[in-house]
Scaffold this active site. Sequence first.
Site, PDB file in Angstrom:
ATOM      1  N   SER A   1     -52.171 -75.455 -26.216  1.00  0.00           N
ATOM      2  CA  SER A   1     -51.933 -76.624 -27.064  1.00  0.00           C
ATOM      3  C   SER A   1     -52.791 -76.475 -28.307  1.00  0.00           C
ATOM      4  O   SER A   1     -53.895 -75.924 -28.246  1.00  0.00           O
ATOM      5  CB  SER A   1     -52.357 -77.889 -26.314  1.00  0.00           C
TER       6      SER A   1
ATOM      7  N   GLN B   1     -45.344 -89.969 -35.350  1.00  0.00           N
ATOM      8  CA  GLN B   1     -45.519 -89.832 -33.902  1.00  0.00           C
ATOM      9  C   GLN B   1     -46.981 -89.921 -33.478  1.00  0.00           C
ATOM     10  O   GLN B   1     -47.302 -89.715 -32.318  1.00  0.00           O
ATOM     11  CB  GLN B   1     -44.869 -88.542 -33.386  1.00  0.00           C
TER      12      GLN B   1
ATOM     13  N   HIS C   1     -45.778 -71.567 -29.047  1.00  0.00           N
ATOM     14  CA  HIS C   1     -44.765 -71.649 -30.106  1.00  0.00           C
ATOM     15  C   HIS C   1     -44.060 -70.297 -30.277  1.00  0.00           C
ATOM     16  O   HIS C   1     -42.842 -70.233 -30.479  1.00  0.00           O
ATOM     17  CB  HIS C   1     -45.411 -71.988 -31.456  1.00  0.00           C
TER      18      HIS C   1
HETATM   19  O1  PAF Z   1     -43.564 -80.898 -30.029  1.00  0.00           O
HETATM   20  C1  PAF Z   1     -43.908 -80.992 -31.224  1.00  0.00           C
HETATM   21  O2  PAF Z   1     -44.650 -80.184 -31.770  1.00  0.00           O
HETATM   22  C2  PAF Z   1     -43.405 -82.184 -32.030  1.00  0.00           C
HETATM   23  O3  PAF Z   1     -43.304 -83.319 -31.240  1.00  0.00           O
HETATM   24  C3  PAF Z   1     -42.098 -81.901 -32.760  1.00  0.00           C
HETATM   25  C4  PAF Z   1     -40.969 -81.659 -31.777  1.00  0.00           C
HETATM   26  C5  PAF Z   1     -42.242 -80.712 -33.690  1.00  0.00           C
HETATM   27  C6  PAF Z   1     -41.689 -83.121 -33.615  1.00  0.00           C
HETATM   28  O4  PAF Z   1     -42.639 -83.387 -34.594  1.00  0.00           O
END
Ligand code: PAF
Length: 281
Positions: free
Chosen positions: A185, A61, A37
């Site tokens: 991750s 999601q 990130h």
């Molecule tokens: O990749 C991620 O962490 C998520 O899929 C995102 C793009 C922040 C959407 O919730």
Amino acid sequence: MRVCRTITDCRAIVADYKSKGETVGMVPTMGFLHAGHMTLVKLASSKADRTVVSIFVNPSQFGESADLDAYPRDEPRDLAMLKAAGVDLVFIPDVDTMYPPGDETVVETTRLANMLHGKVRPGHFRGVTTVVSRLFNIVQPDIACFGEKDYQQLQIIKRMVADLHMPVQVIGGKTVREDDGLAMSSRNVRLSTQDRAAALVLSRSLDAAEHAVQSGTTVEKLRDVIASTIRAEPRAALKGLDIVAAESLNELSGFVNEPTAIMLSVAFGDILLIDQRVVTP
Ligand code: PAF
């Protein structure tokens, strides 16, 4: 660094940046930040005057609520990392803010979302595009950065932005790896010591695949090389293996003679890890 939790506050702060002619770069995240990130944050900061990061663990999601509940969270640590990186604004909405009661609008890339990893995780990419489009509508960034590790997600977001004429430039950031090659991750911390060691099979199988492509091979043989490398690791269960054209994500067959994306999803117990590589013959 400003931290806001409401849409009104977020819009007011971004409007202030824009009124001064400043451009806004955004990194949408689900928090529990790692070096991957932070590379995206650095990328966004290098491309825009102001950097906005969102932290939102997006329920739509996640397939199973157990996976959502188990998703690691550490807001104080995330905020300290973002502050140290010089981020200007962190937007941390709650679920009712992003999904107001009675909401019913979804955004879906109909073909791309339901192929490849989308088959393994039905509804996952619809959840991603729904939340990312809402975040884009709130923050209205000029550019937005997403990791290449989730290659299909990156292609889906590019498609969504093009199809919906969103004035955002989507930029992909290179996958950041641990020293031993495991793609970073937020899920890695949930792996047992044995599964953490076994998880190296992902990058090992991609190395073997790259070597095979560079020596000349067919898609069918490539699939065997990868699947047999994964099967040789008893703790790993191969959940998805897609060998597709790097841009269209169309399935390939026969001799590998174009840039090819290999997308892997491998489970260690109930933890699903993904990795990908674009290989060129
Ligand atoms: O990749 C991620 O962490 C998520 O899929 C995102 C793009 C922040 C959407 O919730």
